[in-house]
Design a protein around this motif. Sequence first.
Motif, mmCIF file in Angstrom:
data_model
loop_
_atom_site.group_PDB
_atom_site.id
_atom_site.type_symbol
_atom_site.label_atom_id
_atom_site.label_comp_id
_atom_site.label_asym_id
_atom_site.label_seq_id
_atom_site.Cartn_x
_atom_site.Cartn_y
_atom_site.Cartn_z
ATOM 1 N N ILE A 270 0.847 -1.182 0.000
ATOM 2 C CA ILE A 270 0.000 0.000 0.000
ATOM 3 C C ILE A 270 0.884 1.233 0.000
ATOM 4 O O ILE A 270 1.836 1.334 0.772
ATOM 5 C CB ILE A 270 -0.923 0.012 1.238
ATOM 6 N N PHE B 37 1.012 5.453 0.129
ATOM 7 C CA PHE B 37 0.333 6.697 0.449
ATOM 8 C C PHE B 37 1.309 7.859 0.356
ATOM 9 O O PHE B 37 2.496 7.711 0.680
ATOM 10 C CB PHE B 37 -0.238 6.677 1.879
ATOM 11 N N ILE C 49 1.455 11.544 2.119
ATOM 12 C CA ILE C 49 0.809 12.283 3.204
ATOM 13 C C ILE C 49 1.553 13.594 3.408
ATOM 14 O O ILE C 49 2.793 13.607 3.476
ATOM 15 C CB ILE C 49 0.818 11.471 4.519
ATOM 16 N N TYR D 68 -4.066 13.061 3.388
ATOM 17 C CA TYR D 68 -3.722 12.163 2.290
ATOM 18 C C TYR D 68 -3.759 12.932 0.960
ATOM 19 O O TYR D 68 -4.779 13.541 0.611
ATOM 20 C CB TYR D 68 -4.701 10.993 2.229
ATOM 21 N N ASP E 190 -2.365 11.256 -2.009
ATOM 22 C CA ASP E 190 -2.488 10.238 -3.050
ATOM 23 C C ASP E 190 -2.393 8.866 -2.399
ATOM 24 O O ASP E 190 -1.901 8.732 -1.268
ATOM 25 C CB ASP E 190 -1.379 10.401 -4.095
ATOM 26 N N PHE E 191 -2.849 7.844 -3.119
ATOM 27 C CA PHE E 191 -2.722 6.479 -2.611
ATOM 28 C C PHE E 191 -2.778 5.495 -3.758
ATOM 29 O O PHE E 191 -3.369 5.756 -4.805
ATOM 30 C CB PHE E 191 -3.827 6.170 -1.597
ATOM 31 N N ILE F 163 -8.680 10.630 -0.416
ATOM 32 C CA ILE F 163 -7.826 11.766 -0.764
ATOM 33 C C ILE F 163 -8.464 13.035 -0.214
ATOM 34 O O ILE F 163 -9.629 13.341 -0.461
ATOM 35 C CB ILE F 163 -7.631 11.871 -2.292
ATOM 36 N N SER G 12 4.624 6.904 2.282
ATOM 37 C CA SER G 12 4.371 5.817 3.234
ATOM 38 C C SER G 12 4.118 4.531 2.467
ATOM 39 O O SER G 12 3.231 4.491 1.605
ATOM 40 C CB SER G 12 3.156 6.162 4.109
#
Length: 610
Positions: free
Chosen positions: A257, A259, A261, A267, A269-270, A286, A346
């Motif tokens: 996963i 991310f 931040i 947040y 983007d992911f 987001i 992250s």
Amino acid sequence: MVFLTPVFLYGYYISEFSNHLPPIQTVHFTTWWTIAGLIYLYFFTEEDLKIILYGIVSLLTISGHLYFSGQLGTSFSYYESFVIHPLFIYTAVFIPTFYLWKRFSIRQNKLREMLRNQQVSLNRVLQSSSFMISRISAERDEDGNVVKLTVDKVNNAFESAFKLNLYEVQGQEAEYVFNLIFKGKFDVNKILLFNRRKTSEFKAANLDKWFKIHVINPSYNLFYLIFEDITKIKENIAQLEASKRRYKVLLEAIPDIFFVIDKDGIYEDFVIKESDLFKIEDANIIGSSIFNAGFPDNMANKIYSCIKTCLKTNSIETIEYSLNTPNGTFLFEMRLAKLNANSVISVARDITKRKTAEFNLEKALNRAEESDRLKSAFLANLSHEIRTPMNIITNFTRMLADAEMNPFERVEISDAITENGKQLINMIDNTIHLSKIETENIEVKHEFSNINSLIREIYNVYSPNIPDSKDLRIQQKLDVMNPEFGFSTDANLLKEALTIITDNAVKYTAAGTVTIGYEMIRNEYVKFIVTDTGIGIPEEEFENIFSRFYRIPNSINQTTSGSGIGLSIAQHYIALLGGELQFNSTVDKGSEFWFAVPFTEGKGYMAVVK
């Protein structure tokens, strides 16, 4: 009738129509009867003049009584203590009570005026609201069933949105009005009367709009139906869903996963690889914060601290955390690294399986320790509770051998032996039930069960066996009188649960009624209800009522034995039947226990076919 009180008092205490004590000895009776009439007037009149006039009439009546007794002039010497003089007693009662009644009347009028003002203010707020609001009144039959819903009023926003004026809809049936607006696709009866949820969503295809519908029921026959236009919100959600689909390639390529931040914990983007174990359904991630993304407060603070450390020292931080999602709670190992001056990257790896194995091992250990503790507590409690009825049975049985004992004492001892024998059997039955629950050895067998017969069986067990010391009556309340009525369920578990609840109701009710019954809920559920007029349950004990081996401190429990596991067993059985045991209670007024189980494969009832 109250103003005729002097006539009745004259006829009963003064005149020669009846035998009575000398008038001087009954003048206090006249005083208290006039005071009783005064109190009656306080309750049933709102006119000051009547109260004052009655006070004058009462004083004249007491004075007349003293006159007929020959003590009008010398009554103060007759009553050596001034405070027991009849005229003083009445005056001492009249003045403060009239003052309090007057204050209460003024306060009551103020409250009525406040209610009227609030109603006016509410109407103004509703009229100026941006939501589309309609006020609907209900017309009911003698049984309380709604037979007609009528539109009373709509606000300006309603008129503007749906192109209908107030004079066009006022007084019309609600079903007709909303069928006209939504082309027959909106069931107003279901929304107002049968929908348990007070908020729902509705797509008006003919208007190409989404509405969130709120239902407010401020009084028995009044409803407010509020429409909130959420079309833009739905469109934004659709756009975010489209944005999510653009990441499909990344979701397949990256196993972990990802991310981005920013420094404030927002947040940016992911990227998440799709799997059967973890899927994000919230397209609004987001722009949201780590503080409202499902983390506990302490964990969100820890992640925020690591973000600050990464940005300040350009270090790599590692942290383990849990995340709540629509598919459950997942555990991750997160690594944070500085991406730029204002954000971090992250990368989180799912460690749920490893942590779950560790948690299950610890949980098994805790369960074994808890089971051992419960077993010890149960055996200690059971041995104590069994000893009392066994000692009574043993000693009273020995006493029955006494040939000189009179028949009355022999019957009393026999009843005591029988009652304690029943308590002992009840403890043994509860022990067996608890053992089955602990070993998960209960098999639920669904088959057609005749409900009326089941209720009558419980009634027939308790009704003839109520102790003579109790002024108690058992009642049945059957919603469907057809003797063939029933549905598919486990009759044994259902009967056992109802028996436990009924036994408690009888035990804790010294006088009044215990009612056992059921009612149908939209041909979908059968709601079983047991009510009593017993001692009730203190509110501070509500959280303990289903705890095992716990007995609420009260006068009955201090003089009777019990294991304190009955309601816990009933709660478990009802859960196996697909219901939930609930209750409501007031001290010294009684308790009501109820639960609803699914109505499946029913027979002997009237169904509405659409």
